[in-house]
Structure formats: C-alpha cells, structure tokens
Design an enzyme around this catalytic site. Structure first.
Site, PDB file in Angstrom:
ATOM      1  N   ALA A   1       0.851  -1.192   0.000  1.00  0.00           N
ATOM      2  CA  ALA A   1       0.000   0.000   0.000  1.00  0.00           C
ATOM      3  C   ALA A   1       0.890   1.246   0.000  1.00  0.00           C
ATOM      4  O   ALA A   1       0.741   2.156   0.811  1.00  0.00           O
ATOM      5  CB  ALA A   1      -0.956  -0.001   1.185  1.00  0.00           C
TER       6      ALA A   1
ATOM      7  N   GLN B   1       2.507  -9.349  13.574  1.00  0.00           N
ATOM      8  CA  GLN B   1       2.553  -8.072  14.284  1.00  0.00           C
ATOM      9  C   GLN B   1       1.171  -7.481  14.501  1.00  0.00           C
ATOM     10  O   GLN B   1       1.030  -6.388  15.031  1.00  0.00           O
ATOM     11  CB  GLN B   1       3.460  -7.076  13.550  1.00  0.00           C
ATOM     12  CG  GLN B   1       2.951  -6.576  12.213  1.00  0.00           C
ATOM     13  CD  GLN B   1       4.032  -5.806  11.466  1.00  0.00           C
ATOM     14  OE1 GLN B   1       5.044  -6.356  11.041  1.00  0.00           O
ATOM     15  NE2 GLN B   1       3.832  -4.504  11.316  1.00  0.00           N
TER      16      GLN B   1
ATOM     17  N   HIS C   1       6.817   5.894   1.674  1.00  0.00           N
ATOM     18  CA  HIS C   1       7.616   4.716   1.319  1.00  0.00           C
ATOM     19  C   HIS C   1       8.587   5.037   0.188  1.00  0.00           C
ATOM     20  O   HIS C   1       9.771   4.659   0.235  1.00  0.00           O
ATOM     21  CB  HIS C   1       6.707   3.573   0.845  1.00  0.00           C
ATOM     22  CG  HIS C   1       5.764   3.047   1.878  1.00  0.00           C
ATOM     23  ND1 HIS C   1       4.413   3.266   1.809  1.00  0.00           N
ATOM     24  CD2 HIS C   1       5.976   2.309   2.996  1.00  0.00           C
ATOM     25  CE1 HIS C   1       3.830   2.668   2.836  1.00  0.00           C
ATOM     26  NE2 HIS C   1       4.747   2.094   3.577  1.00  0.00           N
TER      27      HIS C   1
END
Length: 288
Positions: A41, A70, A46
C-alpha cells in the site's frame, strides 16, 4: 522458482532462494544492496525511503509482506490494503527487485521462533499492543537475514519501531546499517500512512490538526513548561478535536524511550502520540 518478470516491470522474488540468488549475482559484481521493508500500500513516504537509499547503494530491494504476527486478533490484518500491482507500478525505475513472499514461505509449518526485546519495547506502543514488537522484530530479522543487505531503511514515523530494530541489530550483531528516513507529511502536516485511507472527510480534517498540537506541545516544553503540564494540555486539545481515544501523548528519551524523571528533557527527546478517531488509529512523533 525463477524470478517473476511477467507480472510487473520490476522483477519479483517469491521465495528466499530466489531473493538470495539475485543478491548473490549483485554481490559477484561487488555491488552494494539496500533493503526497504514494507507492508505494501505504498505512498510517497515509502517511496521517499526508496529514493533516499538509492543514493547509498547500487541495488535496492523492496519487500512487500503484510506480516500477520505483528497484528493482534482485534486489529486490521484482514482489512489491511493489499495492492501489489499498484505498488509495483510505483516502484518502476526506483527498485531493482520486489520481494513478495506469502505467509507460508515466511512462516512454514512448524515455525516456532520469536524474537522479543525488553526495555525499548515496553512503553508506548508496547503497553497498547503487547505482542506487536515481537512480530516486528521477528519478521525484520528474517527479511534482513534473507537479503543480507548492507543497508536497511525504516521510516521515522514509526519511531519506536526504528529504535527497536536498531536495538535488535546491535544486540544480535547483525551486520547491517539501519537508517531512518524523515517523516513525509501531507500539505496540512498529517503524517503519511497507508491507514489514512480509512478516514472520513470529517475525521481527515481533525487528523490534520494532530501534528499541529504535537508541535505546539513540543515548543512549550522547549520553552520550559514541565512535560506533564504540557502533555496534559496537549491531550485535552486532541480530544477536543473529536478523537475518540488517546492512547498516549508522551515525551521520552529519543533512543531508549525512557521517561525524564525531572519532568524536563535532559538530552535528545522525542514527543510521541497515538490516538484513535473513528476506526483509524494514528501515530506521529517529532523531536523536542
């Protein structure tokens, strides 16, 4: 299994063996390697990490893996956006390889090892997501050991995560340099996050003020206001915006995340926040 070169313009490795084979070919030519671990995503935050690490290594691997270990059972693992094709398109001309394993490859039958840390994992996120950092540390260790990069980079938005990874790498003598990339923000200062897509228009407007309150609180502490007094005032402002729950608004030592016992910063400090509005939990931080 050979690299997947048909689905996307950037080659994709689906297994550890394929990833290691590609890295070995680069190593044979004395090329340096960087790893950018992500859960996909991808947004500009990023991509800024990819661009930054591209200036420091010859080859860049971006991993895309939504890591189940997680997430707690009540969290958004099943709903977390999975957009591999769009992610791959954004990485064209930026990454040399995508590593996109599935859960069975990362955690095969019989997998029973977890990496857990004390100290830096215990406050803040550790109080509200007690299993989170063990999942993060385990998957990051596996990704690093699979790729064996010279450099791995993580965004500073997840400041505590960055400190956890640095601690783990130091403690286990893993030969990789861990870099932090600056937080990328929207025009109103909201920290970029894949979860921002969950926000309604009204929630998005309120969320855009979170960083403003964080900055105001940090400035007041720098001006001499005691930490408890400043964070109490900041917390009231956040809740007044319409946030449903404030998990924490705290100032901690930047690296250890320990509290300042005098109520005043006595060294490098970070102010960190986690708050929920609607179904979206937002985190942010900045230096004090």
């Amino acid at each position: 299994m050979p690299l997947d070169t048909t689905s996307h313009k950037v080659p994709v490795a689906r297994s550890a063996a394929d990833l290691r084979s590609a890295v070995a070919a680069w190593r044979a030519k004395d090329e340096t390697v960087a790893l950018v671990p992500t859960m996909g995503a991808l947004h500009e935050g990023h991509l800024s990490l990819v661009d930054l690490v591209r200036t420091k290594a010859n080859r860049v691997v971006v991993s895309i893996f939504v890591n189940p270990t997680q997430f707690a059972p009540h969290e958004d693992f099943s709903a977390y956006p999975r957009t591999e094709a769009a992610d791959a398109a954004k990485l064209e001309g930026k990454a040399d390889l995508i590593f996109a394993p599935d859960a069975a490859d990362m955690y095969p039958e019989g997998f029973s090892t977890t990496i857990s840390l004390s100290g830096v994992t215990e406050p803040l996120e550790g109080q509200f997501r007690p299993t989170h950092f063990a999942g993060v540390a385990t998957v990051v260790a596996k990704l690093i050991l699979r790729a064996m990069p010279d450099i791995a980079i993580f965004g500073e938005k997840d400041w505590q995560q960055l400190m956890v990874i640095r601690r783990m790498v130091a403690d286990l003598d893993i030969p990789v340099e861990i870099l932090g990339g600056p937080i990328m923000r929207e025009a109103d200062g909201l920290a970029m996050s894949s979860r921002n897509v969950y926000l309604t228009p009204a929630e998005r407007a309120a969320a855009g003020q979170l960083n403003v309150i964080l900055k105001e609180t940090a400035i007041s502490i720098s001006a001499g206001i005691l930490i408890p007094e400043a964070t109490k005032a900041g917390a009231a402002k956040i809740l007044a915006l319409g946030f449903d729950k404030l998990d924490y608004l705290e100032v901690r030592e930047a690296a250890s995340l320990k509290e300042f016992p005098t109520g005043r910063p006595t060294g490098p400090a970070r102010i960190l926040v986690a708050a929920k509005i609607g179904k979206t939990r937002l985190i942010d931080n900045m230096p004090v």
